[in-house]
Design an enzyme around this catalytic site. Structure first.
Site, PDB file in Angstrom:
ATOM      1  N   CYS A 127       0.834  -1.210   0.000  1.00  0.00           N
ATOM      2  CA  CYS A 127       0.000   0.000   0.000  1.00  0.00           C
ATOM      3  C   CYS A 127       0.869   1.261   0.000  1.00  0.00           C
ATOM      4  O   CYS A 127       1.953   1.275  -0.595  1.00  0.00           O
ATOM      5  CB  CYS A 127      -0.944  -0.032   1.203  1.00  0.00           C
ATOM      6  SG  CYS A 127      -2.250   1.214   1.157  1.00  0.00           S
ATOM      7  N   ASP A 196      -2.452   1.438  10.927  1.00  0.00           N
ATOM      8  CA  ASP A 196      -3.594   2.297  11.227  1.00  0.00           C
ATOM      9  C   ASP A 196      -3.941   2.211  12.701  1.00  0.00           C
ATOM     10  O   ASP A 196      -4.315   3.197  13.313  1.00  0.00           O
ATOM     11  CB  ASP A 196      -4.791   1.917  10.339  1.00  0.00           C
ATOM     12  CG  ASP A 196      -4.557   2.401   8.919  1.00  0.00           C
ATOM     13  OD1 ASP A 196      -4.867   3.559   8.624  1.00  0.00           O
ATOM     14  OD2 ASP A 196      -3.972   1.629   8.134  1.00  0.00           O
TER      15      ASP A 196
END
Ligand code: RUB
Length: 308
Positions: A127, A196
């Protein structure tokens, strides 16, 4: 469209992406809004501010860095003696401090991570994480030469951002489809991803496909790290909250699918602590076993204002 509405829209559509950017812009948006709130009393101001805070938090449900700082700003205000006229100034100060601290923390992470990269090695990432980018750029700047393999990160292709940033400074970079991870992990010496969420059990929540990469790393016996500021710890998980995994619109995967087809589009997955060698943080390398202790000792503000 005003700045606040634009930030809300851009976070929802991933134009603003990555936990750090999301938190930074959410703070800027709340600060902007606080300078425009019409309120009769401090109580009235706080009620309105709380509503805007909630709007920002709901843009992406799996982002504790954003939640922690917005909660801290409001908690700080509730406890302070400042008058209604002084509130925007106090928010401005807290927001600027946060932005400064995050910048400094990321510079430290970049230095620590860059030292861990071996000459002529191959790093695998997934990502787009601004924190991982900081490490790779710092290592390259310091004169180390290495290769990067990374995923395209379907369905929104954040891997393209990674590819553009790395090739721009000349780092030899190869992009693969996500499902080729287990094939190309064999060529890598280490895997580094962003984060995250860090949970109270020290699990890592990061872009969907991270668990697959961690399992693949284990299989070929290379270390797997997550680079993150510690303020991504979710204090609510201490009290049993199960972190919500954001489910995104199926249209991101297939615009006109056959009727009756069910499509699932989770944004993140959960990697358990036994697959993580360490978190690369502003406090240095922190093993999953010691994350909670480091938070309790060094980041008590993250726990403030959390209700059981
Ligand atoms: C991005 C992603 C990143 C983390 C960390 O997902 O999972 O690895 O957010 O990013 P999305 P950073 O594109 O859905 O936001 O290191 O920049 O905080």
């Amino acid at each position: 469209m005003d700045f606040f509405a634009k930030v809300v829209r851009d976070i929802k559509t991933i134009k603003i992406q990555g936990a750090t950017n999301v938190a930074k812009y959410a703070v800027k948006a709340l600060k902007w809004k606080s300078q425009r709130i019409n309120a009769k009393s401090k109580r009235d101001f706080l009620i309105k501010l709380e509503k805007y805070k909630q709007t920002l938090i709901e843009t992406r449900p799996t982002e504790p860095l954003m939640r922690n700082i917005l909660r801290f700003i409001v908690h700080n205000l509730r406890r302070s003696e400042v008058s209604i006229q002084e509130i925007p100034k106090l928010i401005d100060i807290t927001a600027s401090e946060f932005l400064f601290n995050i910048k400094e923390a990321k510079q430290k992470i970049a230095k620590v991570g860059a030292r861990m990269i071996k000459k002529d090695s191959t790093i695998f990432t997934h990502c787009h994480s601004s924190t991982v980018m900081g490490i790779l750029k710092e290592a390259w700047r310091s004169g180390k030469r290495f290769n990067v393999i990374h995923t395209e990160s379907r369905p929104l292709y954040q891997g393209h951002i990674t590819a553009k940033e790395l090739t721009k400074i000349g780092i030899p970079t190869t992009m693969i489809v996500d499902s080729a991870t287990s094939t190309y992990i064999k060529k890598a010496d280490m895997a580094i991803v962003g984060a995250d969420v860090i949970t109270s059990e020290s699990s890592l929540i990061n872009k969907i496909g991270t668990l697959y990469l961690a399992l693949a790393s284990k299989r070929v016996n290379i270390p797997f790290f997550s680079a993150t500021v510690l303020a991504k710890f979710d204090p609510e998980t201490i009290f049993g909250k199960i972190e919500e995994i954001e489910m995104r619109n199926p249209k991101e995967i297939w615009k006109n699918p056959p009727k009756k087809l069910k499509i699932l589009n989770p944004a993140f997955d959960i990697t358990p602590r036994n697959l993580i060698n360490a978190y690369i943080t502003e406090e240095g390398l922190v093993t999953p076993e010691s994350v909670s202790d480091v938070i309790y000792n060094n980041y008590p503000w993250v726990l403030r204002g959390v209700r059981i």
